[in-house]
Design an enzyme around this catalytic site. Structure first.
Site, PDB file in Angstrom:
ATOM      1  CE1 TYR A 138      -3.740   2.457   0.569  1.00  0.00           C
ATOM      2  CE2 TYR A 138      -2.339   3.368   2.291  1.00  0.00           C
ATOM      3  CZ  TYR A 138      -3.451   3.466   1.471  1.00  0.00           C
ATOM      4  OH  TYR A 138      -4.249   4.582   1.544  1.00  0.00           O
ATOM      5  CG  ASP A 231       5.829   3.798   0.938  1.00  0.00           C
ATOM      6  OD1 ASP A 231       6.018   4.524   1.932  1.00  0.00           O
ATOM      7  OD2 ASP A 231       4.694   3.551   0.487  1.00  0.00           O
ATOM      8  CE  LYS A 259       1.732   5.053   8.558  1.00  0.00           C
ATOM      9  NZ  LYS A 259       0.347   5.347   8.896  1.00  0.00           N
TER      10      LYS A 259
END
Length: 420
Positions: A138, A231, A259
């Site tokens: 994802y 990522d 994050k």
């Protein structure tokens, strides 16, 4: 229950009653009243030992006092300016000092924005259009990467509203499978702009790369003039000060961050070598922009968080993670169960399957109904983990070894109950 009342109210104004799909679980999610350290409080007056941690950003736990103080000082000076601020430079310099591949940084507002910009930049830099992602990975909710799992060919969109033509250049392959990647590149390597990979697949549970796999990706991309993009929205500043590329000693061409880099506030970032990054506007012609890019509040929280995260802190997080995973494995073995415990550093997950989990197809063999019984058992006992087999759990610096041991006792009770 106030959470039940709020959920009924929320369903009238929020699709599905939540602002992001994974937050919903049956019969209804609890609503947060606040958090402190490793404890999350609900509006129903219940306290939970938190291993969700907002799905990863809160590596210091909730409301760390130094972060709160720094943010309060910044808010008094303003929440956004529309012009540059010194904090952006300081945070960029800190990232460059820590992250091996980073020489320049572009701040944005989310991990989704960061991966979207990374793909655009890779295509412009290489002059190629195809990108490769892995089944089950994802990379945010933008059109180019929101595709269904599929092996070695263009995949169908994973959501209505995405034209098939949009993802016709998105190729998928199997994580931890060198032969599948070689076959894909042999067939169309001169058309591929980049390989986009989560170094640890944190959105299908918690799948680590096998020994040497990231090195293989580095080698095969160099040989074929393909950009390798890590990522690290999840792993960035979680596994080590320099993220997964430091932890696994593999240096990609570009890295996306999110994050933790925002210290609990919305933030995304794209970083890489000057030669590539200077193609981004206004230095170059690859367009990326945003009103809240480099927002001073997010920058302040991120900078304060990274100041606190030193080598001693990472060693402590690693010890707690190793202790928790070893404890879970021991419980499972003692009960003659055949579940899989996964994760590096301060990340962990249990897969309710007897088979080794190396990729998306393996993870999908897990008994998701049993996992949800496990989730609810923990929740009833005051332990909160993400409500999905296919999300990762996290430990924060606010946790102590006593918390870990208490959680293992709770897990033992829950697993014993499930077995019986």
């Amino acid at each position: 229950m106030k959470s039940k009342e709020l959920f009924e109210r929320a369903q009238r104004v929020l699709p599905g009653g939540v602002s992001s799909p994974v937050r919903r679980f049956e019969p209804y999610p609890f609503f947060a009243a606040g958090g402190k350290g490793c404890i999350l409080e609900s509006v129903d007056g219940k306290s939970y030992m938190d291993y969700c941690l907002a799905y990863g950003p809160l590596i210091l736990g909730h409301a760390h006092p130094l972060v709160v103080e720094a943010v309060e000082r910044q808010i008094e000076r303003g929440t956004t300016y529309g012009v540059p601020s010194e904090g952006e430079i300081e945070l960029a310099e800190t990232i460059i000092d820590r992250v091996p591949c980073a020489e320049m940084v572009r701040f944005m507002n989310s991990g989704t924005e960061a991966t979207m910009a990374a793909v655009r930049l890779a295509r412009a830099y290489t002059g190629r259009e195809k990108i490769v992602k892995f089944e089950g990975s994802y990379h945010g909710a933008h059109d180019y990467v929101l595709v269904k799992p599929g092996s070695g060919a263009a995949a169908a969109p994973d959501s209505p509203g995405i034209p098939e033509d949009t993802v016709k250049n998105t190729l998928t392959t199997v994580f931890n499978d060198e032969e599948a990647m070689v076959e894909l590149i042999d067939g169309m390597g001169d058309e591929i702009a980049c390989i986009l990979v989560e170094p640890v697949m944190g959105n299908i549970g918690c799948i680590e790369p096998e020994n040497g796999y990231l090195n293989f990706l580095r080698d095969v991309t160099r040989e074929n003039d393909i950009l390798l993009i890590f990522d690290e929205v999840i792993t960035g500043f979680r596994l080590a000060a320099g993220g997964a590329q430091e932890y696994y000693r593999v240096k990609p061409d570009l890295v996306t961050l999110g994050k933790i880099v925002g210290g609990g506030f919305p933030m995304g970032a794209l970083a890489g070598p000057r030669e590539i990054m200077e193609n981004i506007a206004p230095a170059g012609s690859v367009y990326q922009a945003g009103t809240f890019n480099g927002n001073p509040v997010s920058v302040t929280a991120g900078l304060e968080t990274l100041k606190i995260l030193d080598d001693k802190m990472y060693s402590r997080l690693e010890r707690m993670g190793s202790h928790l995973r070893a404890g879970l494995r021991e419980l499972i073995s003692d009960m003659d169960l055949e579940y899989q415990v996964a994760g590096p550093a301060s990340m962990f997950q249990i897969y309710f399957t007897e088979d080794e989990v190396r990729n998306y197809a393996d993870a999908k063999k897990s008994d998701t109904e049993l996992f949800m019984k496990y989730f609810h058992g923990l929740l009833e006992s005051g332990v909160f983990i993400p409500p999905s087999q296919f999300e990762c759990c996290f430990i924060s610096a606010a946790h102590e070894m006593d918390h870990i041991n208490s959680t293992l006792e709770t897990a033992e009770d829950v697993l014993s109950h499930l077995k019986n």
